[in-house]
Enzyme design. Structure first.
Site, mmCIF file in Angstrom:
data_model
loop_
_atom_site.group_PDB
_atom_site.id
_atom_site.type_symbol
_atom_site.label_atom_id
_atom_site.label_comp_id
_atom_site.label_asym_id
_atom_site.label_seq_id
_atom_site.Cartn_x
_atom_site.Cartn_y
_atom_site.Cartn_z
ATOM 1 N NE ARG A 55 -0.890 1.714 4.779
ATOM 2 C CZ ARG A 55 0.172 1.074 4.471
ATOM 3 N NH1 ARG A 55 1.419 1.706 3.956
ATOM 4 N NH2 ARG A 55 0.395 0.133 4.877
ATOM 5 C CG ASP B 255 14.532 -0.834 5.836
ATOM 6 O OD1 ASP B 255 15.924 -0.440 5.901
ATOM 7 O OD2 ASP B 255 13.795 -0.936 6.673
ATOM 8 C CE LYS C 134 -3.374 -2.182 3.185
ATOM 9 N NZ LYS C 134 -3.775 -2.306 4.536
HETATM 10 P P1 IMP Z 1 12.539 -3.767 2.535
HETATM 11 O O1 IMP Z 1 12.082 -4.926 1.914
HETATM 12 O O2 IMP Z 1 13.354 -3.863 3.979
HETATM 13 O O3 IMP Z 1 13.514 -2.908 1.603
HETATM 14 O O4 IMP Z 1 11.445 -2.682 2.950
HETATM 15 C C1 IMP Z 1 10.655 -2.154 2.000
HETATM 16 C C2 IMP Z 1 9.224 -2.120 2.639
HETATM 17 O O5 IMP Z 1 9.175 -1.724 4.049
HETATM 18 C C3 IMP Z 1 8.661 -0.760 2.184
HETATM 19 O O6 IMP Z 1 7.934 -0.876 1.054
HETATM 20 C C4 IMP Z 1 7.827 -0.138 3.126
HETATM 21 O O7 IMP Z 1 6.716 -0.450 3.054
HETATM 22 C C5 IMP Z 1 8.534 -0.629 4.402
HETATM 23 N N1 IMP Z 1 9.350 0.325 4.968
HETATM 24 C C6 IMP Z 1 10.721 0.361 5.030
HETATM 25 N N2 IMP Z 1 11.244 1.228 6.065
HETATM 26 C C7 IMP Z 1 10.141 2.052 6.185
HETATM 27 C C8 IMP Z 1 9.920 3.431 7.144
HETATM 28 O O8 IMP Z 1 10.833 4.065 7.627
HETATM 29 N N3 IMP Z 1 8.639 3.724 7.268
HETATM 30 C C9 IMP Z 1 7.680 3.341 6.918
HETATM 31 N N4 IMP Z 1 7.739 1.824 6.002
HETATM 32 C C10 IMP Z 1 8.927 1.401 5.970
#
Ligand code: IMP
Ligand code: MG
Length: 168
Positions: free
Chosen positions: A157, A99, A40
Protein backbone atom coordinates in the site's frame (compact mmCIF):
# COMPACT_ATOMS: atom_id res chain seq x y z
CA UNK A 1 3.85 -13.25 -5.98
CA UNK A 2 6.03 -10.51 -7.33
CA UNK A 3 5.34 -7.10 -8.72
CA UNK A 4 6.34 -5.96 -12.17
CA UNK A 5 7.70 -2.56 -13.13
CA UNK A 6 5.89 0.69 -12.73
CA UNK A 7 2.49 1.00 -14.44
CA UNK A 8 1.87 4.59 -13.30
CA UNK A 9 4.56 6.73 -11.71
CA UNK A 10 4.00 9.10 -8.81
CA UNK A 11 4.20 12.01 -11.27
CA UNK A 12 1.62 10.53 -13.66
CA UNK A 13 -0.75 9.83 -10.78
CA UNK A 14 -0.35 13.29 -9.32
CA UNK A 15 -0.83 15.02 -12.67
CA UNK A 16 -4.08 13.20 -13.41
CA UNK A 17 -5.38 13.70 -9.88
CA UNK A 18 -4.68 17.44 -10.12
CA UNK A 19 -6.75 17.64 -13.34
CA UNK A 20 -9.68 15.87 -11.73
CA UNK A 21 -9.36 17.97 -8.57
CA UNK A 22 -9.69 21.12 -10.67
CA UNK A 23 -12.80 19.70 -12.37
CA UNK A 24 -14.36 18.77 -9.02
CA UNK A 25 -13.61 22.29 -7.73
CA UNK A 26 -15.63 23.69 -10.66
CA UNK A 27 -18.46 21.18 -10.38
CA UNK A 28 -19.02 21.65 -6.64
CA UNK A 29 -18.84 25.48 -6.43
CA UNK A 30 -22.32 25.89 -4.95
CA UNK A 31 -22.58 22.55 -3.21
CA UNK A 32 -21.96 21.22 0.27
CA UNK A 33 -19.17 18.83 -0.60
CA UNK A 34 -18.34 15.91 1.63
CA UNK A 35 -15.35 13.84 0.51
CA UNK A 36 -15.85 10.28 1.68
CA UNK A 37 -12.75 8.10 1.69
CA UNK A 38 -13.28 4.36 1.28
CA UNK A 39 -10.65 2.78 3.51
CA UNK A 40 -8.16 1.40 3.30
CA UNK A 41 -7.36 1.39 -0.43
CA UNK A 42 -8.24 5.01 -1.17
CA UNK A 43 -6.20 6.56 1.62
CA UNK A 44 -3.36 7.78 -0.59
CA UNK A 45 -5.37 9.08 -3.53
CA UNK A 46 -7.82 10.65 -1.08
CA UNK A 47 -5.14 12.78 0.51
CA UNK A 48 -3.70 13.90 -2.83
CA UNK A 49 -7.11 14.57 -4.36
CA UNK A 50 -8.37 16.53 -1.34
CA UNK A 51 -5.36 18.87 -1.64
CA UNK A 52 -6.28 19.57 -5.28
CA UNK A 53 -9.85 20.60 -4.45
CA UNK A 54 -10.09 24.29 -3.67
CA UNK A 55 -13.33 24.23 -1.64
CA UNK A 56 -14.35 23.99 2.01
CA UNK A 57 -15.02 20.28 1.87
CA UNK A 58 -15.82 18.06 4.82
CA UNK A 59 -13.67 14.96 5.19
CA UNK A 60 -15.15 11.61 6.21
CA UNK A 61 -14.05 7.99 6.22
CA UNK A 62 -15.80 4.67 5.81
CA UNK A 63 -14.45 1.14 5.93
CA UNK A 64 -15.88 -1.57 3.72
CA UNK A 65 -14.52 -4.94 2.84
CA UNK A 66 -15.11 -7.37 0.02
CA UNK A 67 -11.69 -8.67 -0.91
CA UNK A 68 -9.76 -11.59 0.42
CA UNK A 69 -6.27 -11.80 -1.03
CA UNK A 70 -6.73 -11.22 -4.79
CA UNK A 71 -10.26 -12.60 -5.19
CA UNK A 72 -13.47 -10.68 -4.50
CA UNK A 73 -15.66 -12.52 -2.04
CA UNK A 74 -18.64 -10.68 -3.55
CA UNK A 75 -20.01 -9.97 -0.09
CA UNK A 76 -19.60 -6.34 0.90
CA UNK A 77 -19.87 -5.35 4.53
CA UNK A 78 -19.66 -2.09 6.41
CA UNK A 79 -17.13 -2.25 9.21
CA UNK A 80 -18.28 -0.51 12.37
CA UNK A 81 -21.13 1.92 12.88
CA UNK A 82 -22.12 4.62 10.43
CA UNK A 83 -23.16 7.81 12.19
CA UNK A 84 -22.19 10.61 9.79
CA UNK A 85 -25.00 13.14 9.23
CA UNK A 86 -25.18 13.69 5.47
CA UNK A 87 -28.50 15.50 5.28
CA UNK A 88 -28.33 18.25 2.66
CA UNK A 89 -24.76 17.25 1.77
CA UNK A 90 -23.28 16.42 -1.63
CA UNK A 91 -21.20 13.33 -1.11
CA UNK A 92 -18.33 12.39 -3.35
CA UNK A 93 -17.22 8.83 -2.69
CA UNK A 94 -13.45 8.46 -3.24
CA UNK A 95 -12.45 4.90 -4.11
CA UNK A 96 -9.22 3.34 -5.33
CA UNK A 97 -10.50 0.96 -7.99
CA UNK A 98 -13.69 -0.31 -9.61
CA UNK A 99 -13.53 -4.02 -10.34
CA UNK A 100 -16.77 -6.05 -10.16
CA UNK A 101 -18.68 -3.03 -8.86
CA UNK A 102 -19.94 -4.86 -5.76
CA UNK A 103 -18.34 -2.43 -3.35
CA UNK A 104 -19.45 0.79 -4.98
CA UNK A 105 -22.96 -0.47 -5.79
CA UNK A 106 -23.41 -1.37 -2.15
CA UNK A 107 -22.11 2.00 -0.98
CA UNK A 108 -24.12 4.09 -3.43
CA UNK A 109 -27.31 2.27 -2.45
CA UNK A 110 -26.44 2.61 1.24
CA UNK A 111 -25.93 6.39 0.96
CA UNK A 112 -28.59 7.37 -1.55
CA UNK A 113 -31.35 8.28 0.91
CA UNK A 114 -28.96 9.78 3.44
CA UNK A 115 -27.54 12.64 1.33
CA UNK A 116 -28.63 15.36 -1.10
CA UNK A 117 -26.48 13.80 -3.84
CA UNK A 118 -24.01 10.95 -4.17
CA UNK A 119 -21.32 10.80 -6.83
CA UNK A 120 -18.34 8.54 -7.31
CA UNK A 121 -14.66 9.08 -8.03
CA UNK A 122 -12.53 5.99 -8.60
CA UNK A 123 -8.86 6.38 -9.47
CA UNK A 124 -8.84 3.18 -11.52
CA UNK A 125 -11.47 1.16 -13.35
CA UNK A 126 -11.15 -2.25 -14.94
CA UNK A 127 -14.13 -1.17 -17.03
CA UNK A 128 -16.11 -4.38 -16.64
CA UNK A 129 -18.87 -3.18 -14.33
CA UNK A 130 -22.09 -1.42 -15.37
CA UNK A 131 -21.74 0.99 -12.51
CA UNK A 132 -21.35 4.58 -13.69
CA UNK A 133 -18.38 6.54 -12.40
CA UNK A 134 -18.63 10.33 -12.28
CA UNK A 135 -14.85 10.81 -12.19
CA UNK A 136 -12.12 8.35 -13.01
CA UNK A 137 -8.36 8.57 -13.42
CA UNK A 138 -7.31 5.61 -15.53
CA UNK A 139 -8.85 2.61 -17.33
CA UNK A 140 -6.68 -0.46 -16.83
CA UNK A 141 -6.65 -4.00 -18.16
CA UNK A 142 -8.13 -6.75 -16.03
CA UNK A 143 -4.99 -7.25 -13.96
CA UNK A 144 -4.26 -7.05 -10.28
CA UNK A 145 -2.45 -3.86 -9.37
CA UNK A 146 -0.75 -2.77 -6.17
CA UNK A 147 0.74 0.39 -4.71
CA UNK A 148 -0.46 3.91 -3.98
CA UNK A 149 -2.96 2.55 -1.46
CA UNK A 150 -3.81 -0.69 -3.25
CA UNK A 151 -2.75 -3.86 -1.50
CA UNK A 152 -2.23 -7.56 -1.87
CA UNK A 153 -2.85 -9.19 1.49
CA UNK A 154 -2.29 -5.78 3.16
CA UNK A 155 1.12 -5.26 1.58
CA UNK A 156 2.42 -2.78 -1.03
CA UNK A 157 0.00 0.00 0.00
CA UNK A 158 2.85 2.41 0.75
CA UNK A 159 4.46 2.29 -2.68
CA UNK A 160 4.39 5.79 -4.20
CA UNK A 161 3.62 4.29 -7.64
CA UNK A 162 1.33 1.59 -9.10
CA UNK A 163 2.59 -1.77 -10.37
CA UNK A 164 1.02 -4.95 -11.76
CA UNK A 165 1.19 -7.97 -9.49
CA UNK A 166 2.38 -11.12 -11.25
CA UNK A 167 2.67 -14.72 -10.25
CA UNK A 168 6.20 -15.56 -9.13
P1 IMP B 1 -15.20 -4.59 -6.47
O1 IMP B 1 -16.18 -4.60 -5.33
O2 IMP B 1 -15.03 -5.91 -7.11
O3 IMP B 1 -15.47 -3.47 -7.47
O4 IMP B 1 -13.80 -4.35 -5.82
C1 IMP B 1 -13.44 -3.16 -5.31
C2 IMP B 1 -12.39 -3.31 -4.22
O5 IMP B 1 -11.55 -4.45 -4.39
C3 IMP B 1 -11.49 -2.13 -4.31
O6 IMP B 1 -11.93 -1.15 -3.41
C4 IMP B 1 -10.14 -2.67 -3.94
O7 IMP B 1 -9.96 -2.54 -2.55
C5 IMP B 1 -10.19 -4.13 -4.27
N1 IMP B 1 -9.53 -4.39 -5.58
C6 IMP B 1 -10.11 -4.65 -6.77
N2 IMP B 1 -9.20 -4.80 -7.74
C7 IMP B 1 -8.00 -4.63 -7.16
C8 IMP B 1 -6.65 -4.64 -7.66
O8 IMP B 1 -6.35 -4.83 -8.85
N3 IMP B 1 -5.68 -4.41 -6.73
C9 IMP B 1 -5.95 -4.17 -5.41
N4 IMP B 1 -7.18 -4.14 -4.92
C10 IMP B 1 -8.20 -4.37 -5.78
MG1 MG C 1 -11.11 -0.30 -1.86
Amino acid sequence: MKKSGILYSKEELEQRIAQIGAQITKDYQDKNLVLLCVLKGAFMVFSDLAKCIDLDAEIEFITLSSYEFTKSSGKVTLKGEFNIDLEGKDVLIVEDILDTGNTLSFLKEFLKDKAESVKIFSLFTKDKSDLKLDYTGFKIDDEFIVGYGLDCDQKYRNLPYVAILEEA
